[in-house]
Write a protein that holds these residues in place. Structure first.
Motif, mmCIF file in Angstrom:
data_model
loop_
_atom_site.group_PDB
_atom_site.id
_atom_site.type_symbol
_atom_site.label_atom_id
_atom_site.label_comp_id
_atom_site.label_asym_id
_atom_site.label_seq_id
_atom_site.Cartn_x
_atom_site.Cartn_y
_atom_site.Cartn_z
ATOM 1 N N GLN A 1 0.484 -1.334 -0.053
ATOM 2 C CA GLN A 1 -0.310 0.019 0.038
ATOM 3 C C GLN A 1 1.129 1.193 0.027
ATOM 4 O OE1 GLN A 1 -3.247 0.043 -0.029
ATOM 5 N NE2 GLN A 1 -3.445 -2.181 -0.484
ATOM 6 N N SER A 2 0.294 2.230 -0.282
ATOM 7 C CA SER A 2 1.275 3.554 -0.678
ATOM 8 C C SER A 2 2.204 4.083 0.492
ATOM 9 C CB SER A 2 0.539 4.172 -1.946
ATOM 10 O OG SER A 2 -0.547 4.854 -1.850
ATOM 11 N N ASP A 3 0.508 3.610 1.102
ATOM 12 C CA ASP A 3 -0.002 4.839 2.215
ATOM 13 C C ASP A 3 1.274 3.932 3.691
ATOM 14 O OD1 ASP A 3 -1.599 2.444 2.728
ATOM 15 O OD2 ASP A 3 -2.764 4.281 3.748
ATOM 16 N N SER A 4 0.929 2.764 3.229
ATOM 17 C CA SER A 4 2.364 2.045 4.115
ATOM 18 C C SER A 4 3.155 2.893 4.496
ATOM 19 C CB SER A 4 2.429 0.603 3.593
ATOM 20 O OG SER A 4 3.104 0.348 3.281
ATOM 21 N N GLU A 5 3.823 1.689 5.211
ATOM 22 C CA GLU A 5 5.655 2.190 5.501
ATOM 23 C C GLU A 5 6.655 1.959 4.260
ATOM 24 O OE1 GLU A 5 9.356 1.358 9.081
ATOM 25 O OE2 GLU A 5 7.207 0.836 9.718
ATOM 26 N N GLU A 6 6.426 0.678 4.302
ATOM 27 C CA GLU A 6 6.986 0.164 3.295
ATOM 28 C C GLU A 6 6.204 1.311 1.751
ATOM 29 O OE1 GLU A 6 9.353 -2.309 0.579
ATOM 30 O OE2 GLU A 6 9.863 -1.910 2.134
ATOM 31 N N GLY A 7 5.402 1.130 1.557
ATOM 32 C CA GLY A 7 5.240 2.940 0.295
ATOM 33 C C GLY A 7 5.903 3.391 0.518
ATOM 34 N N ARG A 8 6.141 4.105 1.716
ATOM 35 C CA ARG A 8 6.546 5.511 1.822
ATOM 36 C C ARG A 8 8.357 5.626 1.633
ATOM 37 N NH1 ARG A 8 2.476 5.777 5.771
ATOM 38 N NH2 ARG A 8 3.528 5.123 7.013
ATOM 39 N N LEU A 9 8.318 3.933 2.231
ATOM 40 C CA LEU A 9 10.388 4.053 2.133
ATOM 41 C C LEU A 9 10.452 3.657 -0.230
ATOM 42 C CD1 LEU A 9 13.002 3.150 3.232
ATOM 43 C CD2 LEU A 9 12.283 0.840 2.999
ATOM 44 N N ARG A 10 9.544 3.423 -0.245
ATOM 45 C CA ARG A 10 9.698 3.034 -1.605
ATOM 46 C C ARG A 10 9.399 4.409 -2.609
ATOM 47 N NH1 ARG A 10 6.018 -2.604 -3.196
ATOM 48 N NH2 ARG A 10 7.773 -3.648 -2.025
ATOM 49 N N GLU A 11 9.533 5.421 -1.973
ATOM 50 C CA GLU A 11 8.284 6.434 -2.489
ATOM 51 C C GLU A 11 10.038 7.343 -2.299
ATOM 52 O OE1 GLU A 11 7.870 9.520 -5.074
ATOM 53 O OE2 GLU A 11 6.752 8.097 -4.589
ATOM 54 N N GLN A 12 10.788 7.242 -1.081
ATOM 55 C CA GLN A 12 11.964 8.092 -0.582
ATOM 56 C C GLN A 12 12.436 7.361 -1.240
ATOM 57 O OE1 GLN A 12 12.602 7.371 3.738
ATOM 58 N NE2 GLN A 12 13.938 9.770 3.997
ATOM 59 N N THR A 13 13.332 6.641 -1.426
ATOM 60 C CA THR A 13 14.175 5.495 -2.381
ATOM 61 C C THR A 13 13.770 6.679 -3.661
ATOM 62 O OG1 THR A 13 14.095 3.837 -0.575
ATOM 63 C CG2 THR A 13 14.806 3.316 -2.481
ATOM 64 N N GLN A 14 12.528 6.340 -4.475
ATOM 65 C CA GLN A 14 13.068 7.062 -5.903
ATOM 66 C C GLN A 14 13.306 8.128 -6.114
ATOM 67 O OE1 GLN A 14 12.218 4.667 -8.842
ATOM 68 N NE2 GLN A 14 12.874 6.705 -9.397
ATOM 69 N N GLN A 15 12.252 8.813 -5.065
ATOM 70 C CA GLN A 15 12.661 10.083 -5.037
ATOM 71 C C GLN A 15 14.922 10.234 -4.605
ATOM 72 O OE1 GLN A 15 10.603 12.512 -1.672
ATOM 73 N NE2 GLN A 15 9.020 12.175 -2.526
ATOM 74 N N GLN A 16 15.269 9.734 -3.496
ATOM 75 C CA GLN A 16 16.589 10.139 -3.824
ATOM 76 C C GLN A 16 17.019 9.188 -5.228
ATOM 77 O OE1 GLN A 16 17.430 11.401 -0.923
ATOM 78 N NE2 GLN A 16 18.993 10.885 -1.791
ATOM 79 N N LEU A 17 16.584 8.704 -5.794
ATOM 80 C CA LEU A 17 17.721 7.428 -7.225
ATOM 81 C C LEU A 17 17.415 8.882 -7.970
ATOM 82 C CD1 LEU A 17 16.096 4.303 -6.407
ATOM 83 C CD2 LEU A 17 18.055 4.249 -6.403
#
Length: 162
Positions: free
Chosen positions: A32-48
């Protein structure tokens, strides 16, 4: 690029994968995009994306724990793909695709990939001599553009078409 290891003692089977963000991020297990995993993925993609804009080469690492029986079954089927005479390459790709799915994100990195000495000057000389140069890359567009500028393949007077 993946490697499968079996832990000594526990017999736990783990596959570790690394690759370009577009290859690995699309193979992560759903969340889920609003889960901790989803937030981590979004943050990782922004960093990438930031790394790519800085001209860094990006890599993503992920893993998957595999039931030993499931791995044995996959391996038996994979060996059959390797022995196949019909559509062998396609079958092997599909076999690896089955294994390299539902991954868990471990991390990401951006590294500087320097050109060899003299590359920018050589490319500039070839271009000034009227030689057309084509470059094929699997990099993100931002990374490829930055590398092209540093290699003197692009210059500020050129118009970039996207």
């Amino acid at each position: 690029m993946s490697i499968v290891v079996r832990r000594v003692g526990s017999q736990e089977v783990i596959m570790y994968s690394k690759g370009a963000d577009c290859a690995i991020m699309s193979q992560l297990s759903p969340c889920q995009s609003d889960s901790e995993e989803g937030r981590l993925r979004e943050q990782t993609q922004q960093q990438l994306d930031l790394y790519a804009r800085q001209g860094l080469r990006v890599l993503v690492m992920a893993k998957k724990t595999i039931n030993p029986n499931d791995f044995s079954e996959w391996y038996t089927q994979h060996q059959e793909c390797e022995m196949s005479m019909d559509n062998r390459e396609k079958k092997i790709r599909e076999s690896f695709s089955i294994l390299e799915s539902n991954l868990t994100l471990l991390g990401a990195t951006g590294i500087e990939d320097r050109l060899q000495e003299g590359v920018p000057e050589t490319i500039a000389s070839l271009l000034s001599a009227g030689i057309v140069i084509w470059v094929l890359t699997g990099d993100k567009p931002e990374t490829a553009i930055n590398v092209a500028y540093s290699a003197k393949l692009f210059n500020p007077q050129m118009e970039l078409l996207r």
